[in-house]
Write a protein that holds these residues in place. Structure first.
Motif, mmCIF file in Angstrom:
data_model
loop_
_atom_site.group_PDB
_atom_site.id
_atom_site.type_symbol
_atom_site.label_atom_id
_atom_site.label_comp_id
_atom_site.label_asym_id
_atom_site.label_seq_id
_atom_site.Cartn_x
_atom_site.Cartn_y
_atom_site.Cartn_z
ATOM 1 N N SER A 225 0.995 -1.096 -0.077
ATOM 2 C CA SER A 225 -0.065 0.295 0.066
ATOM 3 C C SER A 225 0.934 1.356 -0.052
ATOM 4 C CB SER A 225 -0.957 0.021 1.306
ATOM 5 O OG SER A 225 -1.587 1.281 1.411
ATOM 6 N N LYS B 38 -5.346 -4.883 -8.166
ATOM 7 C CA LYS B 38 -5.044 -4.540 -9.424
ATOM 8 C C LYS B 38 -5.920 -3.200 -9.753
ATOM 9 C CE LYS B 38 -3.109 -8.752 -11.323
ATOM 10 N NZ LYS B 38 -3.348 -9.894 -12.377
ATOM 11 N N ARG C 198 -5.511 2.343 -7.178
ATOM 12 C CA ARG C 198 -4.359 3.168 -7.307
ATOM 13 C C ARG C 198 -3.433 2.958 -6.359
ATOM 14 N NH1 ARG C 198 -7.148 8.702 -9.780
ATOM 15 N NH2 ARG C 198 -8.080 7.661 -11.627
ATOM 16 N N THR D 213 -0.647 -2.575 -4.669
ATOM 17 C CA THR D 213 0.420 -3.217 -6.005
ATOM 18 C C THR D 213 0.505 -4.558 -5.202
ATOM 19 O OG1 THR D 213 1.361 -1.389 -6.616
ATOM 20 C CG2 THR D 213 2.475 -3.424 -7.162
ATOM 21 N N VAL E 163 2.974 -8.105 -5.501
ATOM 22 C CA VAL E 163 4.261 -8.487 -5.781
ATOM 23 C C VAL E 163 4.678 -9.909 -5.573
ATOM 24 C CG1 VAL E 163 6.687 -8.066 -5.242
ATOM 25 C CG2 VAL E 163 5.328 -6.144 -5.249
ATOM 26 N N ASN F 216 9.341 -9.967 -7.615
ATOM 27 C CA ASN F 216 8.911 -9.975 -9.404
ATOM 28 C C ASN F 216 10.073 -10.376 -9.964
ATOM 29 O OD1 ASN F 216 6.603 -8.907 -8.529
ATOM 30 N ND2 ASN F 216 6.764 -7.072 -9.325
ATOM 31 N N LYS G 181 9.199 -2.532 -2.099
ATOM 32 C CA LYS G 181 8.818 -1.183 -2.589
ATOM 33 C C LYS G 181 9.899 -0.642 -3.221
ATOM 34 C CE LYS G 181 4.808 0.614 0.226
ATOM 35 N NZ LYS G 181 4.386 1.508 1.239
ATOM 36 N N VAL H 200 9.951 -2.458 -6.641
ATOM 37 C CA VAL H 200 9.183 -2.027 -7.632
ATOM 38 C C VAL H 200 8.997 -0.611 -8.085
ATOM 39 C CG1 VAL H 200 8.082 -4.117 -7.405
ATOM 40 C CG2 VAL H 200 7.163 -2.147 -6.097
ATOM 41 N N MET I 180 8.080 1.835 -5.717
ATOM 42 C CA MET I 180 6.947 2.260 -4.933
ATOM 43 C C MET I 180 7.395 3.053 -3.428
ATOM 44 S SD MET I 180 3.814 0.049 -3.751
ATOM 45 C CE MET I 180 2.254 0.894 -3.308
#
Length: 212
Positions: free
Chosen positions: A61, A135, A138, A141, A143, A167, A206, A209, A211
């Protein structure tokens, strides 16, 4: 002492509340495996068997690093941060391991811990349904996480080093975790980890990816 390598079993939120939370200190750093292996043999080390974990999915998140939500062994597993030790070790309380399909009320509670506002229209959610919710958001995510874990204990403090694929990106990690915070502090220092940053799985994922 809990077997952190054991297969997950469904646990209700009420049952999870009774579990004594463990503190965790974790390091992500290339070369940390060899570092730990060079310091772990002190005459008090007991090895666990290595285990390649089944494929897991973590849910990140943008709003929090304090709700660890994942699918492991086919269960929707959540624990939340409830505090820190004076050394900065993070204390996570289990909140339940839910069998799919998960009732709407439990999904709503999990999303509230992730601080994600999503309208729920179904009475129950399969794993595919839950991933679809993530998905569409917004704020969230998913992983994919693969782990090759090597566990051991020192003075009954649970330790491990592991290869982790986030990932598909390979990283190395090492950690200590226990309900015995003072014993844990001694072992963290013995393994030469105390000066390294404490980074949980959520923060590490995070970073990978983009984030963070």
């Amino acid at each position: 002492m809990a077997d952190v390598f054991a297969q997950n079993k469904a646990t209700s939120a009420a049952e999870a509340e009774k579990i004594v939370p463990r503190a965790e200190f974790r390091v992500f750093e290339q070369g940390i495996i060899e570092h730990v292996k060079s310091k772990m043999w002190n005459g008090r080390t007991v090895l666990f068997k290595a285990r390649r974990m089944p494929l897991e999915t973590y849910f990140l998140s943008v709003h929090t690093n304090e709700a660890n939500v994942k699918v492991r062994d086919g269960l929707l597993d959540i624990k939340t941060k409830v505090g820190e030790t004076p050394e900065g070790y993070e204390i996570f309380q289990p909140r339940g391991k839910f069998q799919f399909p998960v009732p709407q009320a439990d999904v709503a509670t999990i999303l509230s811990h992730l601080k994600a506002e999503i309208t729920l229209t179904q009475d129950n959610y399969t794993i595919e349904d839950f991933i679809a919710l993530v998905k569409e958001s917004r704020d969230l995510t998913a992983v994919t996480v693969e782990k090759m874990r090597y566990g051991f204990t020192i003075d009954n403090i649970i330790c491990e080093y592991a290869q982790v694929w986030l990932n598909g990106a390979l990283v190395e990690t090492a950690c200590c975790e226990s309900e015995d915070y003072q014993g844990m502090k001694r072992v963290v220092e013995e393994l030469g980890l105390s000066e390294k940053p404490n980074t949980n799985y959520l923060r590490a994922a995070k970073q990978v990816v983009g984030m963070a």
